[in-house]
Design a protein around this motif. Sequence first.
Motif, PDB file in Angstrom:
ATOM      1  N   MET A  12      -1.483   5.282   4.787  1.00  0.00           N
ATOM      2  CA  MET A  12      -1.913   4.062   4.100  1.00  0.00           C
ATOM      3  C   MET A  12      -1.728   2.829   4.977  1.00  0.00           C
ATOM      4  O   MET A  12      -2.589   1.943   5.020  1.00  0.00           O
ATOM      5  CB  MET A  12      -1.150   3.907   2.788  1.00  0.00           C
TER       6      MET A  12
ATOM      7  N   SER B 148       1.464   3.214  -3.331  1.00  0.00           N
ATOM      8  CA  SER B 148       0.367   3.889  -4.032  1.00  0.00           C
ATOM      9  C   SER B 148       0.318   5.394  -3.771  1.00  0.00           C
ATOM     10  O   SER B 148      -0.539   6.085  -4.319  1.00  0.00           O
ATOM     11  CB  SER B 148      -0.968   3.262  -3.627  1.00  0.00           C
TER      12      SER B 148
ATOM     13  N   ALA C 245      -4.432   2.919   7.840  1.00  0.00           N
ATOM     14  CA  ALA C 245      -5.780   2.586   7.372  1.00  0.00           C
ATOM     15  C   ALA C 245      -5.896   1.117   6.963  1.00  0.00           C
ATOM     16  O   ALA C 245      -6.899   0.457   7.269  1.00  0.00           O
ATOM     17  CB  ALA C 245      -6.149   3.483   6.197  1.00  0.00           C
ATOM     18  N   THR C 246      -4.853   0.598   6.308  1.00  0.00           N
ATOM     19  CA  THR C 246      -4.902  -0.769   5.785  1.00  0.00           C
ATOM     20  C   THR C 246      -4.719  -1.819   6.867  1.00  0.00           C
ATOM     21  O   THR C 246      -5.413  -2.845   6.876  1.00  0.00           O
ATOM     22  CB  THR C 246      -3.811  -0.955   4.703  1.00  0.00           C
ATOM     23  N   GLU C 247      -3.811  -1.559   7.790  1.00  0.00           N
ATOM     24  CA  GLU C 247      -3.408  -2.594   8.738  1.00  0.00           C
ATOM     25  C   GLU C 247      -4.138  -2.563  10.079  1.00  0.00           C
ATOM     26  O   GLU C 247      -3.914  -3.438  10.913  1.00  0.00           O
ATOM     27  CB  GLU C 247      -1.894  -2.508   8.988  1.00  0.00           C
TER      28      GLU C 247
ATOM     29  N   ASN D  67     -10.199   9.149   1.226  1.00  0.00           N
ATOM     30  CA  ASN D  67      -8.907   8.515   1.498  1.00  0.00           C
ATOM     31  C   ASN D  67      -8.368   9.007   2.846  1.00  0.00           C
ATOM     32  O   ASN D  67      -8.874   9.988   3.394  1.00  0.00           O
ATOM     33  CB  ASN D  67      -7.915   8.798   0.351  1.00  0.00           C
TER      34      ASN D  67
ATOM     35  N   GLU E  97       0.824  -1.222   0.000  1.00  0.00           N
ATOM     36  CA  GLU E  97       0.000   0.000   0.000  1.00  0.00           C
ATOM     37  C   GLU E  97       0.852   1.263   0.000  1.00  0.00           C
ATOM     38  O   GLU E  97       0.409   2.324  -0.464  1.00  0.00           O
ATOM     39  CB  GLU E  97      -0.955   0.006   1.210  1.00  0.00           C
TER      40      GLU E  97
ATOM     41  N   GLY F  28      -8.709  -2.407   8.169  1.00  0.00           N
ATOM     42  CA  GLY F  28      -8.956  -2.612   6.743  1.00  0.00           C
ATOM     43  C   GLY F  28      -9.292  -1.298   6.065  1.00  0.00           C
ATOM     44  O   GLY F  28     -10.040  -0.479   6.619  1.00  0.00           O
ATOM     45  N   TYR F  29      -8.740  -1.072   4.893  1.00  0.00           N
ATOM     46  CA  TYR F  29      -8.832   0.231   4.233  1.00  0.00           C
ATOM     47  C   TYR F  29     -10.267   0.713   4.062  1.00  0.00           C
ATOM     48  O   TYR F  29     -10.601   1.833   4.450  1.00  0.00           O
ATOM     49  CB  TYR F  29      -8.133   0.166   2.872  1.00  0.00           C
ATOM     50  N   ASP F  30     -11.129  -0.112   3.478  1.00  0.00           N
ATOM     51  CA  ASP F  30     -12.509   0.315   3.209  1.00  0.00           C
ATOM     52  C   ASP F  30     -13.267   0.611   4.499  1.00  0.00           C
ATOM     53  O   ASP F  30     -14.016   1.599   4.585  1.00  0.00           O
ATOM     54  CB  ASP F  30     -13.254  -0.745   2.394  1.00  0.00           C
TER      55      ASP F  30
END
Length: 351
Positions: A108, A75, A111-113, A140, A72, A116-118
């Motif tokens: 990133m 990006s 949020a991702t780890e 975002n 991630e 979960g991003y969504d």
Amino acid sequence: MKKIILFVILLIPILKIDALESYVVMDTKSSRILSSKNMDEKMLIASTTKIMTSLVALENASTTDVLCAGKEVLSVYGSMIYLDIGECMTLYDLLVGLNLRSGNDAAMVIATETIGYDNFIKEMNILANKLGMTSTNFKNPHGLDNETENISTAHDLALLMRYATTNKTFMEITKLKKYMLTSNIEAHIWYNKNELLRSYKFLTGGKIGYTEKAGYMFVSSATKAGENLIVVTMKEKDRFNTHKKLYEEYFKEYDSYKILNKKTFNVKSEYYKSYHLYINEDVEVMLKKDERDKIKIDIDIIKKKKVKDKEVIGKAIVYVDNKYVTEANIFIISKHQKEHSLKSKLFFWKK
């Protein structure tokens, strides 16, 4: 010989509020708007997004959680803390990198780890709605606007910062001037990009932001002599000087007054004769001296057939010069329960 005296006039820049595109000065305790311009105009918000990112992370994970960077981080671009894939840090460390260096890669990973991003983006918008940020939409966690855009207003960002000031960990992080750590891969030294921390001693924190499309953003908070203000400026390049001047001006013009005291608040209700009505917090509002006699308080009581102790049954609404400023919930408790509670306290004190 004639003496020639030269007078040098120092041109000190004067803050022209009318020249600001969008700004807000808010009394933190009451959320009263002391001054504003275009405060409800929707704009891109760049890295001031990361205030919300920080709060959602702090409310959904532990600062001791260890998070490792994945793909991630590839990006994003711009402001970074330059995480390598596989590099691991605690959430606290990442939040420091997020706020001091405005690390888009840190955003990133967080949020991702964490959840979960969504889900993380969903929680950002849920919290915005909870705070009354009605003109805000997050797409975002970093604020970059090349693919997706985060939209808000000066007023909404002030509401966000007001909430952020209640989070001790966030406020501890945002006012750090320097931070050092060693991850599983390398050592890092970060300095805070918020230059006002080094030139204005009353500043308690804040977040800067910039993209070419959004312009220069700044959300900050300050405390002086027990009084608290929040300033938001959008598309203002001279943001540090502007915030300092706005703080100096409004701390000078306004003083904090206790409008309602939770210890002395007393409302007699014919409908709730066997109950005691109370508020659980003081209400303080920043006022100019000539506004002190312009205070009006409306008591709005909801008549219910059945009530439970400590239930909200109304509001005490504060107006200044007939303009709504703030309000406090009115709670209810049976007089018998209040007396029992008081006796318990007296017994405890006696022992």
